[in-house]
Design a protein around this motif. Structure first.
Motif, PDB file in Angstrom:
ATOM      1  N   THR A  64       0.812  -1.220   0.000  1.00 52.95           N
ATOM      2  CA  THR A  64       0.000   0.000   0.000  1.00 52.95           C
ATOM      3  C   THR A  64       0.845   1.269   0.000  1.00 52.95           C
ATOM      4  O   THR A  64       0.291   2.363  -0.045  1.00 52.95           O
ATOM      5  CB  THR A  64      -0.953   0.029   1.215  1.00 52.95           C
ATOM      6  N   VAL A  65       2.167   1.130   0.067  1.00 55.23           N
ATOM      7  CA  VAL A  65       3.031   2.313  -0.034  1.00 55.23           C
ATOM      8  C   VAL A  65       3.591   2.446  -1.455  1.00 55.23           C
ATOM      9  O   VAL A  65       3.508   3.502  -2.070  1.00 55.23           O
ATOM     10  CB  VAL A  65       4.173   2.264   0.995  1.00 55.23           C
ATOM     11  N   SER A  66       4.142   1.338  -1.982  1.00 56.29           N
ATOM     12  CA  SER A  66       4.739   1.389  -3.324  1.00 56.29           C
ATOM     13  C   SER A  66       3.729   1.042  -4.418  1.00 56.29           C
ATOM     14  O   SER A  66       3.988   1.275  -5.593  1.00 56.29           O
ATOM     15  CB  SER A  66       5.917   0.418  -3.400  1.00 56.29           C
ATOM     16  N   HIS A  67       2.567   0.463  -4.041  1.00 52.65           N
ATOM     17  CA  HIS A  67       1.533  -0.030  -4.966  1.00 52.65           C
ATOM     18  C   HIS A  67       2.000  -1.230  -5.782  1.00 52.65           C
ATOM     19  O   HIS A  67       1.314  -1.647  -6.712  1.00 52.65           O
ATOM     20  CB  HIS A  67       1.023   1.074  -5.908  1.00 52.65           C
ATOM     21  N   GLU A  68       3.149  -1.794  -5.461  1.00 51.83           N
ATOM     22  CA  GLU A  68       3.667  -2.942  -6.206  1.00 51.83           C
ATOM     23  C   GLU A  68       2.857  -4.199  -5.880  1.00 51.83           C
ATOM     24  O   GLU A  68       2.571  -4.466  -4.704  1.00 51.83           O
ATOM     25  CB  GLU A  68       5.138  -3.173  -5.849  1.00 51.83           C
ATOM     26  N   PHE A  69       2.487  -4.972  -6.922  1.00 52.42           N
ATOM     27  CA  PHE A  69       1.818  -6.251  -6.704  1.00 52.42           C
ATOM     28  C   PHE A  69       2.875  -7.304  -6.374  1.00 52.42           C
ATOM     29  O   PHE A  69       3.776  -7.551  -7.178  1.00 52.42           O
ATOM     30  CB  PHE A  69       1.015  -6.662  -7.948  1.00 52.42           C
ATOM     31  N   LEU A  70       2.780  -7.881  -5.180  1.00 56.85           N
ATOM     32  CA  LEU A  70       3.800  -8.826  -4.729  1.00 56.85           C
ATOM     33  C   LEU A  70       3.429 -10.254  -5.097  1.00 56.85           C
ATOM     34  O   LEU A  70       4.295 -11.103  -5.241  1.00 56.85           O
ATOM     35  CB  LEU A  70       3.970  -8.709  -3.208  1.00 56.85           C
ATOM     36  N   ALA A  71       2.130 -10.520  -5.235  1.00 52.97           N
ATOM     37  CA  ALA A  71       1.689 -11.867  -5.614  1.00 52.97           C
ATOM     38  C   ALA A  71       0.251 -11.785  -6.099  1.00 52.97           C
ATOM     39  O   ALA A  71      -0.504 -10.888  -5.706  1.00 52.97           O
ATOM     40  CB  ALA A  71       1.773 -12.808  -4.417  1.00 52.97           C
ATOM     41  N   VAL A  72      -0.115 -12.709  -6.983  1.00 53.31           N
ATOM     42  CA  VAL A  72      -1.487 -12.838  -7.452  1.00 53.31           C
ATOM     43  C   VAL A  72      -1.863 -14.304  -7.298  1.00 53.31           C
ATOM     44  O   VAL A  72      -1.065 -15.177  -7.634  1.00 53.31           O
ATOM     45  CB  VAL A  72      -1.593 -12.402  -8.932  1.00 53.31           C
ATOM     46  N   TYR A  73      -3.027 -14.598  -6.722  1.00 54.26           N
ATOM     47  CA  TYR A  73      -3.402 -15.999  -6.511  1.00 54.26           C
ATOM     48  C   TYR A  73      -4.921 -16.148  -6.586  1.00 54.26           C
ATOM     49  O   TYR A  73      -5.657 -15.157  -6.518  1.00 54.26           O
ATOM     50  CB  TYR A  73      -2.836 -16.524  -5.190  1.00 54.26           C
ATOM     51  N   ALA A  74      -5.367 -17.383  -6.753  1.00 47.70           N
ATOM     52  CA  ALA A  74      -6.782 -17.631  -7.026  1.00 47.70           C
ATOM     53  C   ALA A  74      -7.635 -17.455  -5.769  1.00 47.70           C
ATOM     54  O   ALA A  74      -7.149 -17.579  -4.643  1.00 47.70           O
ATOM     55  CB  ALA A  74      -6.955 -19.045  -7.575  1.00 47.70           C
ATOM     56  N   MET A  75      -8.913 -17.162  -5.977  1.00 49.16           N
ATOM     57  CA  MET A  75      -9.860 -17.098  -4.858  1.00 49.16           C
ATOM     58  C   MET A  75      -9.883 -18.468  -4.176  1.00 49.16           C
ATOM     59  O   MET A  75      -9.824 -19.493  -4.849  1.00 49.16           O
ATOM     60  CB  MET A  75     -11.271 -16.774  -5.361  1.00 49.16           C
ATOM     61  N   GLY A  76      -9.971 -18.454  -2.853  1.00 43.56           N
ATOM     62  CA  GLY A  76     -10.035 -19.712  -2.125  1.00 43.56           C
ATOM     63  C   GLY A  76      -8.672 -20.264  -1.746  1.00 43.56           C
ATOM     64  O   GLY A  76      -8.579 -21.146  -0.892  1.00 43.56           O
ATOM     65  N   GLU A  77      -7.619 -19.772  -2.357  1.00 42.02           N
ATOM     66  CA  GLU A  77      -6.271 -20.224  -1.986  1.00 42.02           C
ATOM     67  C   GLU A  77      -5.831 -19.532  -0.703  1.00 42.02           C
ATOM     68  O   GLU A  77      -6.247 -18.416  -0.419  1.00 42.02           O
ATOM     69  CB  GLU A  77      -5.270 -19.874  -3.093  1.00 42.02           C
ATOM     70  N   PRO A  78      -4.963 -20.230   0.073  1.00 47.01           N
ATOM     71  CA  PRO A  78      -4.462 -19.573   1.281  1.00 47.01           C
ATOM     72  C   PRO A  78      -3.495 -18.436   0.934  1.00 47.01           C
ATOM     73  O   PRO A  78      -3.052 -18.321  -0.210  1.00 47.01           O
ATOM     74  CB  PRO A  78      -3.738 -20.707   2.019  1.00 47.01           C
ATOM     75  N   LYS A  79      -3.168 -17.632   1.953  1.00 45.51           N
ATOM     76  CA  LYS A  79      -2.222 -16.525   1.740  1.00 45.51           C
ATOM     77  C   LYS A  79      -0.882 -17.089   1.264  1.00 45.51           C
ATOM     78  O   LYS A  79      -0.373 -18.044   1.843  1.00 45.51           O
ATOM     79  CB  LYS A  79      -1.996 -15.764   3.055  1.00 45.51           C
TER      80      LYS A  79
END
Lengths: 98, 430
Positions: free
Chosen positions: A71-86
Motif C-alpha cells: 500500500t506504499v509502493s503499490h507494487e503487486f507482490l503476488a497474485v493468486y486464485a480465490m479460495g487459496e491460502p495466503k
C-alpha cells in the motif's frame, strides 16, 4: 496507472479492474457477540505495507482473484486464485500464478 | 494529576512579544525585516507531559491550542513525524462548509464553521477565510429531488441553505456551461461556506499553541505506547521515551497504524485523495462548485489558481500520490462544467492519505485504553472540522468524557450499530 496481472488474461491496465476490498475476511458463524459481529462488519487491518485484497477483472474475463499489493509502493507482490491460502511471500515461487 | 501551569509570566511575555499588528509590520520593515521571531519555538522534548498529542496536523495543533487556552492544561506536547503543514493539512482543498444531513453532523460542522468565522482574530493570524459560498449542482430531476430533501434538512438543522434555478446558477457562476454532457437542471447553495488558507490555519494554531506553552516537536515519530493496567503511561518515540498522563491520537491516514500499536482495531480504510491546481488567472470563479454526478469540485484560490478535486482512488493506499484514472476523470468532469478552463495549464497535482470510515463520519472520543483518546476518520473532509475537532477533543481530554457535540461519533457505534451514514460528508463521493 496500476498495471495489474490478471491470472487468467495477463497484464492489463487499472481501468479494466474493480477493487474488491480486503480478502480472507471470514464471516463468523452461529451466535456471535455484537463486538465480534461489529469487528467482522467494520474493522479492517488497513496495513501500511503488504495488503491481501480482491480484484475483479470486470472489463476482461469477469473473474475474481486475490492479490498481495504493497500500500506504499503499490507494487503487486503476488497474485493468486480465490479460495487459496495466503501465499508465502518469502518463497521464490510467490506470485507463480502469474 | 498536576494540571496547574506556573509559567504565567513567561507565557504572557511570549504572547506579547509575538503579537502581530500593523505597527509590528512597520517596525520590522524599518529594521529590514531581519528581526522577526520564528512563529513557534523548537523545543527539546521533556521527559513527561500532562497531555501528548500525536500528530501535528490541524486537528492535533487545534487540540493542543484549546487545551492550553480553554482548559489551562499547558504541559502539552504535539509530536509530529514530519513537519508542520507537510501532511494532509498541506494537501487539502481548503473548503469550509456545514451542509450536512443529520443533526449530529450539522451541529458539529456548523460549530466548526462558526469558529472559522472568528479564527483570524482568535489566533491573531489571518486565515483568509472567504465565505464565497458553495454551489452543489444537480444534473437530473431525480438528483434535484434529493437535493431539495438535503437542502431542507440542512435548513431544519438551522444552517443556511436554499435551492437555485439554472438561471440563478448562471448568474452566480458566469463561466459555467449549463448545457454540458450532463445538463445542469438546478442546485442548492450554502452561502456561508467558503475557503480559507490551509497553511495559515495550521501555522496560526501552531503559533498560538506555542505561545501558550505547548511544545511542538517536529521530526518525532511515535513508535509505540507504554501501557500498564489498561491505561496509557507514555509513548516511545524516535527521540526517546516521553511520559504522558493522557495521549490523543490525531493522525488521520495513519490512524490504523498508530492505534494498532495500542492493540486497537479501527474501521478505517486509508486511501489516496488527490487534488490539483492550474496556473493562476484573474478572478473568474467566486464559489466552490460541487457536482456529485460528474464527480468534481472546483474553486479558485486567493492566488488565482483553479483548485480541482474529485473522488478518492479506489484502493488502499498510504502512498500520498494519486493514480492516473481518477486524475483524468476529475479533469474531464471539471472541463465539462467549465469548458474555458481547458486552456489552462496544470501546475501541480498531489494526494493525501485519508482515513475513510464505513459511514463517512469521524471517530472521536475515548478508546478501550484508559487515558488514550482518538480523533480520526474524517476521510476526505477533515479540513473543515479543524477548529471544532480541536475544541471538542480538548474538552473531551480535559474532562475524560466525550464533549456533547461528539457523543454520537464514538468508536462504540461500530458495535452498537448506531451509524451516522452521512452521504453529505464527502459531498462528491455519494
Amino acid at each position: 496507472m496500476l498495471r495489474i496481472s490478471c491470472p487468467y488474461c495477463g497484464v492489463r491496465d487499472e481501468p479494466e479492474f474493480v477493487f474488491g476490498g480486503p480478502t480472507h475476511v471470514t464471516r463468523p458463524m452461529g451466535d456471535v457477540s455484537d463486538a465480534r459481529w461489529g469487528d467482522y462488519l467494520f474493522n479492517r487491518d488497513n496495513p501500511k505495507g503488504p495488503h491481501h485484497e480482491r480484484w475483479l477483472h470486470a472489463y476482461g474475463c469477469g473473474r475474481w482473484f486475490n492479490a498481495v499489493r504493497d500500500t506504499v509502493s503499490h507494487e503487486f507482490l503476488a497474485v493468486y486464485a480465490m479460495g487459496e491460502p495466503k501465499p508465502d511471500l518469502a518463497a521464490p515461487e510467490a506470485g507463480g500464478l502469474r | 494529576m498536576c494540571l496547574e501551569y506556573k509559567g504565567t509570566v513567561r507565557t504572557w511575555r511570549i504572547q506579547r512579544m509575538h503579537r502581530y499588528s500593523f505597527l509590528k509590520v512597520i517596525q520590522h520593515a524599518l529594521r529590514g525585516n531581519r528581526t522577526w521571531q520564528p512563529a513557534w519555538r523548537d523545543p527539546v522534548p521533556q521527559s513527561g507531559y500532562d497531555v501528548v498529542v500525536i500528530g501535528g496536523g490541524g486537528h492535533g495543533l487545534a487540540t493542543a491550542y484549546y487545551l492550553a487556552k480553554k482548559h489551562g492544561i499547558r504541559r502539552v506536547a504535539v509530536l509530529e513525524k514530519g513537519w508542520i503543514g507537510g501532511g494532509n493539512s498541506g494537501r487539502n482543498t481548503q473548503v469550509c462548509r456545514s451542509n450536512y444531513f443529520y443533526p449530529a453532523s450539522s451541529a458539529f460542522y456548523d460549530h466548526s464553521l462558526r469558529l472559522y468565522e472568528h479564527l483570524g482574530r482568535e489566533l491573531n493570524f489571518n486565515v483568509m477565510l472567504r465565505q464565497s459560498g458553495l454551489v452543489a449542482l444537480a444534473h437530473s430531476e431525480h438528483e434535484l429531488e434529493l437535493q431539495r430533501r438535503w437542502a431542507n434538512a440542512i435548513h431544519m438543522n438551522d444552517v443556511d441553505s436554499h435551492m437555485l434555478t439554472p438561471a440563478q446558477i448562471r448568474k452566480r457562476i458566469p463561466a459555467i456551461s449549463l448545457q454540458s454532457r450532463y445538463p445542469i437542471v438546478g442546485g442548492f447553495t450554502q452561502p456561508r461556506a467558503g475557503i480559507s488558507r490551509h497553511d495559515a490555519v495550521v501555522w496560526g494554531f501552531a503559533r498560538g499553541a506555542s505561545a501558550l506553552g505547548v511544545d511542538i516537536i517536529q521530526g518525532c515519530e511515535v513508535l509505540g505506547f507504554d501501557l500498564s493496567e489498561g491505561r496509557v503511561r507514555g509513548v516511545q518515540t524516535s527521540r526517546g521515551p516521553i511520559g504522558a498522563e493522557r495521549v490523543v491520537m490525531s493522525v488521520a491516514g495513519h490512524s490504523s497504524v498508530v492505534a494498532g500499536m495500542a492493540g486497537i482495531r479501527l474501521p478505517i480504510t486509508t486511501m489516496a485523495l488527490q487534488a490539483m491546481v492550474t496556473e493562476p488567472i484573474k478572478p473568474v470563479l467566486d464559489a466552490t462548485v460541487i457536482s456529485a454526478a460528474v464527480h468534481s469540485y472546483v474553486s479558485q484560490s486567493d492566488r488565482g489558481e483553479i483548485v480541482m478535486g474529485g473522488g478518492a482512488d479506489v484502493y488502499n493506499s498510504y502512498a500520498q500520490r494519486g493514480g492516473l484514472p481518477i486524475f483524468r476523470a476529475t479533469i474531464a468532469a471539471t472541463l465539462e462544467l467549465f469548458p474555458s478552463f481547458s486552456r489552462l495549464r496544470l501546475m501541480r497535482q498531489w494526494a493525501g492519505a485519508v482515513d475513510v470510515t464505513p459511514d463517512t463520519s469521524p471517530i472521536m472520543g475515548l478508546t478501550p485504553v484508559r487515558n488514550l483518546y482518538i480523533n480520526c476518520g474524517f476521510g476526505t473532509g477533515g479540513y473543515k472540522a479543524i477548529p471544532a475537532g480541536g475544541d471538542t477533543m480538548a474538552d473531551t481530554v480535559a474532562n475524560d468524557r466525550p464533549h456533547p457535540l461528539i457523543r454520537q461519533f464514538g468508536l462504540e457505534r461500530f458495535t452498537s450499530g448506531a451509524l451516522i451514514d452521512e452521504g453529505a460528508a464527502a459531498g462528491v463521493a455519494h
